[in-house]
Design a protein around this motif. Structure first.
Motif, mmCIF file in Angstrom:
data_model
loop_
_atom_site.group_PDB
_atom_site.id
_atom_site.type_symbol
_atom_site.label_atom_id
_atom_site.label_comp_id
_atom_site.label_asym_id
_atom_site.label_seq_id
_atom_site.Cartn_x
_atom_site.Cartn_y
_atom_site.Cartn_z
ATOM 1 N N PRO A 1 72.360 13.292 -52.949
ATOM 2 C CA PRO A 1 72.548 14.656 -53.445
ATOM 3 C C PRO A 1 71.481 15.595 -52.871
ATOM 4 N N VAL A 2 71.887 16.824 -52.633
ATOM 5 C CA VAL A 2 70.977 17.843 -52.092
ATOM 6 C C VAL A 2 70.963 19.019 -53.056
ATOM 7 N N TRP A 3 69.768 19.510 -53.347
ATOM 8 C CA TRP A 3 69.659 20.710 -54.171
ATOM 9 C C TRP A 3 68.686 21.695 -53.558
ATOM 10 N N ILE A 4 68.855 22.938 -53.964
ATOM 11 C CA ILE A 4 67.963 24.005 -53.510
ATOM 12 C C ILE A 4 67.176 24.472 -54.728
ATOM 13 N N GLY A 5 65.901 24.757 -54.517
ATOM 14 C CA GLY A 5 65.067 25.178 -55.625
ATOM 15 C C GLY A 5 64.384 26.505 -55.357
ATOM 16 N N PHE A 6 64.293 27.299 -56.406
ATOM 17 C CA PHE A 6 63.602 28.581 -56.357
ATOM 18 C C PHE A 6 62.554 28.568 -57.464
ATOM 19 N N PRO A 7 61.302 28.901 -57.144
ATOM 20 C CA PRO A 7 60.207 28.755 -58.109
ATOM 21 C C PRO A 7 60.473 29.334 -59.493
ATOM 22 N N SER A 8 61.058 30.487 -59.576
ATOM 23 C CA SER A 8 61.227 31.097 -60.892
ATOM 24 C C SER A 8 62.651 31.013 -61.414
ATOM 25 N N GLY B 1 64.904 28.047 -60.962
ATOM 26 C CA GLY B 1 65.480 26.724 -61.138
ATOM 27 C C GLY B 1 66.045 26.105 -59.875
ATOM 28 N N ARG B 2 66.783 25.029 -60.086
ATOM 29 C CA ARG B 2 67.374 24.315 -58.957
ATOM 30 C C ARG B 2 68.878 24.226 -59.124
ATOM 31 N N TYR B 3 69.561 24.107 -57.982
ATOM 32 C CA TYR B 3 71.020 24.117 -57.959
ATOM 33 C C TYR B 3 71.520 23.032 -57.012
ATOM 34 N N ASP B 4 72.458 22.209 -57.496
ATOM 35 C CA ASP B 4 73.080 21.210 -56.642
ATOM 36 C C ASP B 4 73.983 21.920 -55.641
ATOM 37 N N ILE B 5 73.801 21.597 -54.361
ATOM 38 C CA ILE B 5 74.575 22.309 -53.343
ATOM 39 C C ILE B 5 75.302 21.397 -52.368
ATOM 40 N N GLY B 6 75.291 20.103 -52.592
ATOM 41 C CA GLY B 6 76.035 19.223 -51.699
ATOM 42 C C GLY B 6 75.417 17.852 -51.589
ATOM 43 N N VAL B 7 75.862 17.120 -50.585
ATOM 44 C CA VAL B 7 75.374 15.765 -50.344
ATOM 45 C C VAL B 7 75.254 15.523 -48.846
ATOM 46 N N LEU B 8 74.485 14.506 -48.516
ATOM 47 C CA LEU B 8 74.473 13.934 -47.176
ATOM 48 C C LEU B 8 74.835 12.466 -47.351
ATOM 49 N N GLU B 9 75.556 11.895 -46.392
ATOM 50 C CA GLU B 9 75.869 10.476 -46.454
ATOM 51 C C GLU B 9 75.227 9.770 -45.278
ATOM 52 N N ILE B 10 74.620 8.618 -45.587
ATOM 53 C CA ILE B 10 73.876 7.841 -44.594
ATOM 54 C C ILE B 10 74.383 6.412 -44.617
ATOM 55 N N ASP B 11 74.721 5.885 -43.454
ATOM 56 C CA ASP B 11 75.203 4.510 -43.331
ATOM 57 C C ASP B 11 74.121 3.551 -43.818
ATOM 58 N N ALA B 12 74.478 2.658 -44.740
ATOM 59 C CA ALA B 12 73.500 1.742 -45.336
ATOM 60 C C ALA B 12 73.088 0.619 -44.389
ATOM 61 N N ALA C 1 77.457 22.070 -43.057
ATOM 62 C CA ALA C 1 78.182 23.338 -43.210
ATOM 63 C C ALA C 1 78.418 23.635 -44.692
ATOM 64 N N GLU C 2 78.807 22.623 -45.450
ATOM 65 C CA GLU C 2 79.035 22.804 -46.884
ATOM 66 C C GLU C 2 77.733 23.148 -47.609
ATOM 67 N N ILE C 3 76.653 22.460 -47.259
ATOM 68 C CA ILE C 3 75.345 22.727 -47.875
ATOM 69 C C ILE C 3 74.916 24.162 -47.586
ATOM 70 N N ARG C 4 75.049 24.589 -46.346
ATOM 71 C CA ARG C 4 74.656 25.969 -45.992
ATOM 72 C C ARG C 4 75.498 26.990 -46.737
ATOM 73 N N GLN C 5 76.798 26.734 -46.817
ATOM 74 C CA GLN C 5 77.687 27.667 -47.506
ATOM 75 C C GLN C 5 77.322 27.779 -48.986
ATOM 76 N N ARG C 6 77.108 26.653 -49.640
ATOM 77 C CA ARG C 6 76.766 26.675 -51.062
ATOM 78 C C ARG C 6 75.382 27.266 -51.303
#
Length: 119
Positions: A65-72, A74-85, A98-103
């Motif tokens: 999961p990926v989130w963006i945070g702003f000091p005053s 809060g934080r917002y979930d904006i997408g995911v990255l998937e990595i081969d295990a 592209a989805e992360i940037r858009q969100r």
């Protein structure tokens, strides 16, 4: 850690059996570090990678999961990255970024105006 079974048919009720041999060469911590470094270097320093879930299906992968945070504000979930295990390679990187940037753009544009603390 959560394990998600992808593309398994599970009956609504009754007994079922799940068998899968899964090879994990990249740990959850390594996947999170890979995602964090990629986000800082390639997308934005405001983005943070959270603890990943293991997705078991046709291909075993970490969903970070990926989130963006702003000091005053809060934080917002904006997408995911998937990595081969097995290999540590990013999967569908361009689409997820592209989805992360858009969100992230949407969240940033719809935040309340910044106000300084008066305390």
């Amino acid at each position: 850690m959560t394990i998600i079974l992808d593309r398994y048919t599970i009956p609504e009720q009754g007994t079922f059996e799940i068998r899968a041999a899964v090879q994990i060469n990249v740990t959850a911590a390594q996947a999170r570090r890979l995602a964090s470094r990629f986000l800082m270097d390639e997308v934005s320093h405001l983005l943070v990678a959270a603890a990943p879930d293991l997705i078991v299906g046709d291909r075993t992968r970490w969903r970070v999961p990926v989130w963006i945070g702003f000091p005053s504000q809060g934080r917002y979930d904006i997408g995911v990255l998937e990595i081969d295990a097995q290999t540590g390679a990013f999967l569908d990187q361009d689409a997820y970024v592209a989805e992360i940037r858009q969100r992230a753009t949407y969240v940033a544009e719809h935040l309340a105006p910044f106000t300084t603390r008066t305390e």
